[in-house]
Structure formats: C-alpha cells, structure tokens
Design a protein around this motif. Structure first.
Motif, short mmCIF file in Angstrom:
data_model
loop_
_atom_site.label_atom_id
_atom_site.label_comp_id
_atom_site.label_asym_id
_atom_site.label_seq_id
_atom_site.Cartn_x
_atom_site.Cartn_y
_atom_site.Cartn_z
N THR A 19 41.37 36.10 32.88
CA THR A 19 40.84 35.96 33.82
C THR A 19 41.07 35.77 35.05
OG1 THR A 19 39.48 33.64 32.83
CG2 THR A 19 39.51 34.54 35.58
N SER A 22 41.34 40.01 35.26
CA SER A 22 40.12 40.97 35.46
C SER A 22 39.49 40.72 37.53
CB SER A 22 39.04 40.01 34.77
OG SER A 22 38.64 38.40 35.48
N TYR A 27 37.92 43.89 37.46
CA TYR A 27 36.77 43.76 35.94
C TYR A 27 36.08 42.91 35.41
CZ TYR A 27 40.11 48.52 35.47
OH TYR A 27 40.20 49.28 35.98
N ALA A 28 34.95 43.71 35.21
CA ALA A 28 34.14 42.25 34.77
C ALA A 28 35.07 41.60 33.13
CB ALA A 28 33.00 42.55 33.05
N GLN A 29 35.54 40.12 33.01
CA GLN A 29 36.54 39.70 32.14
C GLN A 29 36.15 40.10 30.51
OE1 GLN A 29 36.82 35.62 32.01
NE2 GLN A 29 37.85 35.84 29.86
N SER A 30 35.21 41.38 30.26
CA SER A 30 34.56 41.23 28.90
C SER A 30 35.37 42.66 28.89
CB SER A 30 33.31 41.52 28.59
OG SER A 30 32.55 41.92 29.46
N SER A 31 35.38 43.59 30.10
CA SER A 31 35.63 44.59 30.12
C SER A 31 37.32 44.31 29.49
CB SER A 31 35.61 45.95 31.57
OG SER A 31 36.55 46.80 31.66
N SER A 33 38.85 42.46 28.19
CA SER A 33 39.56 41.87 26.48
C SER A 33 38.85 43.29 26.13
CB SER A 33 37.88 40.46 26.22
OG SER A 33 38.27 39.76 27.21
N ALA A 34 38.12 44.04 25.79
CA ALA A 34 37.60 45.43 25.69
C ALA A 34 38.79 45.99 25.10
CB ALA A 34 36.36 45.47 25.83
N GLN A 35 39.28 45.99 26.21
CA GLN A 35 40.15 47.45 26.90
C GLN A 35 41.48 47.00 25.76
OE1 GLN A 35 41.27 49.22 30.98
NE2 GLN A 35 39.43 47.89 31.61
N GLN A 37 41.72 44.90 23.02
CA GLN A 37 41.63 44.70 21.92
C GLN A 37 41.22 46.06 21.34
OE1 GLN A 37 37.53 43.14 21.61
NE2 GLN A 37 38.39 41.21 21.90
N ARG A 50 47.06 34.13 22.09
CA ARG A 50 45.14 33.40 22.93
C ARG A 50 46.42 32.40 22.40
NH1 ARG A 50 45.12 38.83 21.45
NH2 ARG A 50 43.20 39.79 23.02
#
Length: 309
Positions: A19, A22, A27-31, A33-35, A37, A50
């Motif tokens: 959080t 981001s 960036y969006a938090q989903s972005s 997380s995606a990077q 991953q 986590r």
C-alpha cells in the motif's frame, strides 16, 4: 524482468508494504502486486512473505535486494553517460550518528553539493549497529560508524580520526562540594545519555563498562534520541551528560558547561561500505570529500582532488 519491476521491488522492500509503495510510486496497488508477481515468476521463487497487511523479505529476497540496488544505480549512471557529459547523479544514502552529521560533516557536505548538485544525499541517523545491518542489507551506500570495534567481516572500511568522548555538566554541579570526585558525582547525579545502540560497541556502552569495572553504580539516568537534547538538558542543570567533545566544545569554551575529570574515551570513526559490492561514482566522490573536508586526511588541495579509494 525490467528496471521498473526492480525499482518497485526495492520500494516495497524498503516500505514493507504494498500500500505505501503504491502511494509513493503513484501506481495502483494491483499494478505493484502484478509487477512483484511477474518478477517472482521470472526468478522462480518468492521474494516476500505476506504477513497481514505487511510484507517481509524472504531469505532469497534479502540476498537479492543488495544486487537490485546495485543494478538501479548502474542504470542511473548508464543513462547519465548516454546523455553525455557524465556527472554523478541519483540518490546516495548515507548512515551516520547524529553528532557526526551535525558537527563533523557540514564542510564535506557543502563541497560535495557544490561539485555534484545532481546527487541527492539522504542521511539516516540511526544507531551504528543498525547502520552496519543496513549496509549488509544493501539499504545504505556508505556509513560512518562511531564505535569501539572495527566493522565486521563483509564490510570494507577506512579508519578516520577518533572522537574524544567527555563527561560534562553545568558548573553548579560542583559549586556546593568542590572536592567531590567524579565517581561520587556519577553516583549521586542523573546521567544523561543518548539511547543505547544495543550493539556492544557504542561510546555509551564502553562508558558503562568502565563504571562497572571501577565499582561505580549509576543510580539514575535519562535516555534521549538526540545529542542536542542531552546537551540542552545538561546546560539546564539536569545532570551529567556523556557526549562527543565536538558537540559541547562551544559550551565548554563559553563556560556554560564544565568538563568532569574522567578517563576520556577515544572512540574510532570508520567509513564503511559493503565489501565486494559495486560502488557508484557518487559514493566514491562522497568518501573523498569526507576524508578531505570533514577529517582533513589529505593535506593539500592537489591531494584532495586526486585522492582515490
């Protein structure tokens, strides 16, 4: 993998939060997380554990982080060189005790900023024990360590001028009993300390070992996060302060404080960095400036300009 992913990994590792990372990266938090991953998938291993809302580096992540910092610094230098007229730039993270930052480093900082205005210096005033650990984790580039023991294996270092550590107090502390010995004053007065570093080698810990060896019992003490707070409390007559001489020299000269007789401590200062790690040009130039302008290691202007590590 790409440098965007590596930069995101470094920020998440520093903040220990997707959080907060981001928000800092916009960036969006989903972005984020995606990077992470995608990077973990490419490396074939988990970099973070986590734990609720926070994250911790795995063992592999801890080993990867210093290399990522090196790659990001290399990228910055490559981009500068590609633009022509290379000049050190980017962020240089320096760890040092507050006393050295405030009283020893300003001349070096002034020269360094004048020569390399594109370098953003970031100081961390944690304990020396934490600076040693942060060097090992690759979180800081260079550290100044003010402690009795030399840096451990894994850190390269240069020895600088030792700092004299003194006991000081308001003149009134001896006014009522001029013949009182320093040991008796230590036992009867409040001792004013900077918070212990819990590393076993800080000047406070060395002093406390000295008192034990001499059979002196410290009855009362106060701890502060700042050397300035310790000094001001001593000036106000609250108790006896243990501080580097450079911190209280002006007050001693002005008679606001007096120096109590003691086996003064001579605590070494070390410039340290991670051994075997690639060192950015900004770090090399910072070390030169510290040696030449904060500690006067080099004797002539020519030496200051040509000295190399």
């Amino acid at each position: 993998m790409d440098f965007k992913q590596l930069h995101t990994f470094a920020v998440v590792a520093r903040e220990r939060s997707f959080t907060r990372a981001s928000g800092l990266l916009n960036y969006a938090q989903s972005s984020v997380s995606a990077q992470i991953q995608a990077l973990e998938h490419e490396l074939g291993t988990h970099l973070f554990d986590r734990i609720g809302r926070s994250v911790q580096l795995t063992e592999v992540g801890q080993k990867v982080l210093p290399l990522v910092h090196d790659l990001l610094q290399m990228e910055s230098e490559l981009r500068s060189i590609a633009k022509g007229g290379y000049e050190p730039s980017g962020t240089l993270v320096v760890g040092a005790p507050e006393s050295l930052i405030a009283y020893r480093l300003p001349p070096a900082l002034a020269v360094f900023h004048q020569r390399y205005p594109r370098v953003h210096l970031q100081f961390r005033a944690d304990s020396c024990a934490e600076h040693r650990a942060a060097l090992g984790r690759g979180e800081i580039d260079v550290a100044l360590l003010l402690e009795q023991s030399a840096p451990p294996t894994g850190l390269a270092f240069q020895t600088l001028t030792p700092e004299r550590i003194v006991l000081v107090a308001h003149p009134k502390i001896t006014a009522s009993n001029p013949s009182a010995s320093t040991p008796s004053l230590i036992e009867s007065a409040v001792l004013l300390f900077v918070e212990a570093s819990k590393g076993g080698a800080s000047y406070r810990e060395v002093f406390e070992r000295q008192t034990i060896q001499k059979g002196i019992r410290i009855q009362r003490f106060m701890e502060f996060a700042s050397v300035e707070a310790v000094k001001q409390c001593a000036i106000a007559g609250l108790g006896i302060a243990l501080l580097p001489e450079m911190v209280v020299q002006q007050e001693l000269d002005a008679g606001k404080l007096i120096r109590l007789p003691w086996n003064d401590l001579q605590i070494p200062t070390y410039l340290a960095w991670r051994d075997g790690r690639w060192m950015p040009q900004a770090a090399r130039e910072w070390i030169k400036c510290v040696r030449a302008y904060a500690y006067r290691v080099c004797q002539s202007p020519e030496e200051r300009l040509t000295y190399d590590i």
